[in-house]
Design a protein around this motif. Structure first.
Motif, short mmCIF file in Angstrom:
data_model
loop_
_atom_site.label_atom_id
_atom_site.label_comp_id
_atom_site.label_asym_id
_atom_site.label_seq_id
_atom_site.Cartn_x
_atom_site.Cartn_y
_atom_site.Cartn_z
N LYS A 112 0.83 -41.17 -44.68
CA LYS A 112 1.92 -41.37 -46.16
C LYS A 112 2.59 -42.56 -45.86
N GLU A 113 2.89 -43.53 -45.33
CA GLU A 113 3.97 -45.00 -44.67
C GLU A 113 2.96 -45.50 -44.64
N VAL A 151 1.00 -45.82 -46.90
CA VAL A 151 1.13 -45.65 -48.91
C VAL A 151 2.38 -46.53 -49.14
N ILE A 152 3.33 -45.95 -48.96
CA ILE A 152 4.63 -45.80 -49.24
C ILE A 152 4.81 -47.47 -48.54
N LEU A 193 -2.86 -41.80 -55.46
CA LEU A 193 -2.02 -41.59 -54.21
C LEU A 193 -3.18 -42.09 -53.22
N ARG A 251 0.44 -35.83 -51.40
CA ARG A 251 0.96 -36.54 -52.34
C ARG A 251 2.53 -36.55 -52.99
N ILE A 300 4.14 -37.44 -49.85
CA ILE A 300 4.49 -39.20 -50.68
C ILE A 300 6.05 -39.31 -51.45
N GLU A 309 8.77 -38.40 -49.38
CA GLU A 309 9.83 -39.11 -48.78
C GLU A 309 10.84 -40.38 -49.30
#
Length: 315
Positions: A247-248, A250-251, A266, A288, A291, A294
Motif C-alpha cells: 500500500k505504501e 502504491v501511494i 491500483l 484498494r 489505500i 490512507e
C-alpha cells in the motif's frame, strides 16, 4: 464526486469524459505465445507466468474473435445496460504473429458498440508495419486504437531475473514508436517484485511520466503453481513484502506520477485456482479501499511529488 477522484485520475472517469458514458472492456483470448516462451529469445516465459498467460477471465480461444466479443458483450449488456465497449486483446503478445493473421483478427473486432481496440503486447514486439495497418483501420472505422505494454519494472536487473527477455531500452523504443502514430499507451507495472525497492517504485513513476505515457495499470504479484517463480517461492528462495508495504508503494508511486496520467487500477484480481500467493489472501477491493483511506488521512495524492521534470534544478 467519488473520493478517489480527488486522489488520482481514475480510468472510469476518463472513459466517461472521452466517450460520454460508461465503457466496458471485453477480453479476447487468441491462440498465441511470446518470444521468451517459444525459443526465439528464450524458453519458459516470464518466471511468474502460467501456461494460460494473464487472461484467466477470458473465453476459450477456440471461439472466434467475433464469438468471444458477442458472448461477452451480451452478458455485459444484460447485466449493466451497456452500449459501448473496448475489445481488449489481452493474453500473451498480441502483435507476435504474422501481419496477415494480425489483420484478420483486428478486422473481426470491428463490431457494433466497439469504440476502442486495446492491444496487449510486449515492448519488443512492436513493428511499424503493424502500426501502419492499425492507423488505417482506425481512420477507416472511427475506432480508437490503444496499446497495453507490459513493462513490470524499470529495474533491468529484475527484468533479467524474471526472464522478461527485454530491458528498459526496448520499452522506451516501443513507446516512442507507438507515439509517432498517435496511439495511447497503458503501461503495466508490478510494484512488489521481490528484487525491487522503493527507489525502483519511484523510478517507475518518473520514467513513464517523462515518456508521457497516457495510462498505467498496477498489479500486485501473484504466484501460481507450475511456474518457475512458484518453485522458487515454495523453496523459500524469494521473499514478498507485506500488504502494508505494498500500500505504501502504491501511494508513493502515485505521489511521483504525473497528474495527467490515467490510473486504470491500483491492484489486480487474480485466479485463486492453483495459486500459491494472491493479494495476501485478502479481497483486492479491500486493499484498494484501504489505500484510498490512507491517502485521505495522510493528505497524499497523485502528482504531489511530481516536481522532477522540466529543469527542476533551474527552478
Amino acid at each position: 464526486m467519488e473520493k478517489n477522484q480527488l486522489l488520482y485520475r481514475t480510468y472510469s472517469q476518463y472513459l466517461i469524459e472521452k466517450y460520454g458514458g460508461k465503457v466496458y472492456k471485453l477480453p479476447v483470448n487468441l491462440p498465441l505465445t511470446c518470444p521468451n516462451r517459444d525459443g526465439k529469445l528464450s524458453k519458459g516465459g516470464c518466471t511468474f507466468c502460467a501456461d494460460v498467460g494473464t487472461g484467466f477471465e477470458s473465453l476459450s480461444n477456440c471461439f472466434s474473435v467475433q464469438d468471444q466479443l458477442t458472448k461477452t458483450r451480451e452478458h455485459i449488456k444484460k447485466k449493466y445496460k451497456a452500449s459501448k465497449y473496448i475489445a481488449y486483446f489481452q493474453n500473451f503478445s498480441n502483435t507476435y504473429m504474422p501481419i496477415d493473421v494480425f489483420k484478420v483478427y483486428m478486422e473481426e473486432a470491428v463490431m457494433e458498440g466497439i469504440v476502442e481496440i486495446a492491444i496487449s503486447t510486449r515492448p519488443d514486439c512492436i513493428e511499424e508495419e503493424y502500426l501502419k495497418f492499425l492507423k488505417e483501420l482506425g481512420e477507416r472505422t472511427g475506432i480508437e486504437i490503444s496499446f497495453e505494454l507490459g513493462l513490470q519494472t524499470v529495474n533491468y536487473h529484475t527484468l533479467n531475473k524474471i526472464n522478461r527477455g527485454h530491458t528498459l531500452g526496448e520499452f522506451i523504443d516501443a513507446v516512442l514508436t507507438i507515439k509517432k502514430y498517435g496511439f495511447g499507451i497503458c503501461t503495466h507495472l508490478i510494484l512488489n517484485l521481490p528484487w525491487d525497492n522503493m527507489d525502483d517504485v519511484i523510478e517507475n513513476a518518473k520514467v513513464i511520466s517523462a515518456l508521457n505515457v497516457e495510462q498505467v495499470k498496477l498489479h500486485a504479484l501473484y504466484i501460481m503453481e507450475n511456474t518457475i517463480m512458484g518453485t522458487e517461492y515454495k523453496r523459500g528462495e524469494i521473499e514478498l513484502i507485506s500488504v502494508e508495504e505494498y500500500k505504501e508503494r502504491v501511494i508513493t508511486f502515485l505521489e511521483h506520477l504525473s497528474p495527467k496520467i490515467v490510473v486504470q487500477r491500483l491492484i489486480g484480481r487474480a485466479p485463486e485456482e492453483n495459486s500459491l500467493f494472491v493479494n495476501w489472501n485478502r479481497s483486492w477491493w479491500k486493499i484498494r479501499d484501504e489505500i484510498h483511506d490512507e491517502m485521505i488521512t495522510e493528505e497524499r495524492y497523485q502528482g504531489k511529488k511530481a516536481n522532477y521534470l522540466g529543469g527542476k534544478a533551474l527552478k
